[in-house]
Structures are given as structure tokens and as C-alpha cells.
Scaffold this motif. Sequence first.
Motif, mmCIF file in Angstrom:
data_model
loop_
_atom_site.group_PDB
_atom_site.id
_atom_site.type_symbol
_atom_site.label_atom_id
_atom_site.label_comp_id
_atom_site.label_asym_id
_atom_site.label_seq_id
_atom_site.Cartn_x
_atom_site.Cartn_y
_atom_site.Cartn_z
ATOM 1 N N ASP A 151 5.175 -5.258 0.064
ATOM 2 C CA ASP A 151 4.054 -5.632 -0.795
ATOM 3 C C ASP A 151 3.482 -7.003 -0.435
ATOM 4 O O ASP A 151 2.264 -7.197 -0.423
ATOM 5 N N PHE B 135 -0.217 -7.816 0.888
ATOM 6 C CA PHE B 135 -1.063 -8.782 0.172
ATOM 7 C C PHE B 135 -1.708 -9.732 1.175
ATOM 8 O O PHE B 135 -2.906 -10.039 1.096
ATOM 9 N N ASP C 52 -4.465 -8.142 3.377
ATOM 10 C CA ASP C 52 -5.725 -8.007 2.657
ATOM 11 C C ASP C 52 -6.539 -9.297 2.666
ATOM 12 O O ASP C 52 -7.743 -9.277 2.421
#
Length: 236
Positions: A97, A101, A104
Motif C-alpha cells: 500500500d 501511494f 500515485d
Amino acid sequence: MTLQPIVPPEEWEAARQELLVEEKALMKERDALAAKRRRMPWMAVDKEYRFEGAAGGLSLLDLFEGRRQLIVYRAFYAPDVTTYPATGGSYPERACDGCSFLADQVAHPAHLNARDTTLAFVSRAPQADIRGLQERMGWQLIPWYTVTDDFDTDFGVDQMHGTNAFIRDGDRIFRTYFVSDRGDEQMGNTWNYLDITALGRQEEWEDSPQGYPQTPPYLWWNYHDRYGATPISGGD
């Protein structure tokens, strides 16, 4: 939620100006720290490393794509990576995750490329799974390679994500800096990437060693699809 004191505009502006002094001081400290990074000793990379890309096998030198500098982020995306329970999902649908993150937040790589710098992500997932994740998440602009040997162990990213900076002199490669843990929070922004490289932003205002490439600020900045065309001039 407890509200902070409510004040009229002139008092609010006075409080902002007081804090602005500290913010500018912090910016100057960041600039000084980046100048020290540009004076870090270089570590020779004499070992051969191999990666898999969309078109086949590649060396660490190939990852530079002909440019002078290379920034490599080690992302955790592989069959043995467990995602956080709160977000659900599993491999190959999900990567780490935190690494996702960060992906992105990555700015268009054309701006780094304009400073003779390449950004690459690496992980231990096979290329077929990497391509699927890139397409679903819109990460196609980030070159992403598969680690096939001891690269992650040798560069401190076998157990935790991290960002390594390299420079080359011809075919010789040198490691110039490394950040990990919360240091990676700052990554994704073009300026923060350049600030961890040996050559920095390569602008005339920077405190860099004699002979480092430097050009006027603003004048090299461009739209990501216009590099190689006429530079856009302007101020701040």
C-alpha cells in the motif's frame, strides 16, 4: 474538534508572517542539506546486476537509458508481499500500500529526464504482473523492472522500501545517495528527487562543486510534452 483562536485579518496575517520566517529558514536549511549531498563521496558499483524488463534482460547500466543519473525506488510487489488488512486484496491485484501511494504521487518523468536523470521502480514481481498493475493504476510512465539477483540486498532494500541514487561516468556506475523509511515520504516530486542526486537541480543559484552542470532557473522548465522544443521562459 477544538477551534483555534479566531482573530481579525490583520492579526491572522501577523501570525502568518511570524511563521513564514521559520518556514523560509527551514527552506534554507533544506538547500544547505542538498548542497552537502552533492559533496557526498561516491561508492563504486563494480558488481554486475541484471533485471528483467518488458523487452528482456537488462543491466543496471541499461536502466540509465543513456542519461547521466539514475534514481531507483525499490517497491514491494511480489507473490510473497502481504497487503494491509484494512485495504484488503492480495497479489497480483495489490502491491504494498505504501509503495502504491508513492507511485500515485510520481510527477511526469519528462522533467527529470530534462535534467539528464532517469527514474525507475524495481520489484521482484514478474513483468506480466507488473504490466497488469501499471495499466490498472495508470503507472505506465514509470519504468518498472524485475529484480533477479542480489540488487535489493546489496543496496539495503531487501526488507524495506528505499530510494537509491546513482551516477555514471561512461560505463562506470557509482552510488551517490540513499533514503528510506520516512525519507521516502518526500519522493514523487521532481525537485525532491533532484535534491537527492549528485548533480542536484543543476540551476545556477545552487551551491554545487566547481564544474557541475548548471543553467538558469525557469528557462529549462517546460511542458512535459515540449522538452526538445523551444524552452518556455518566464518568472516565478
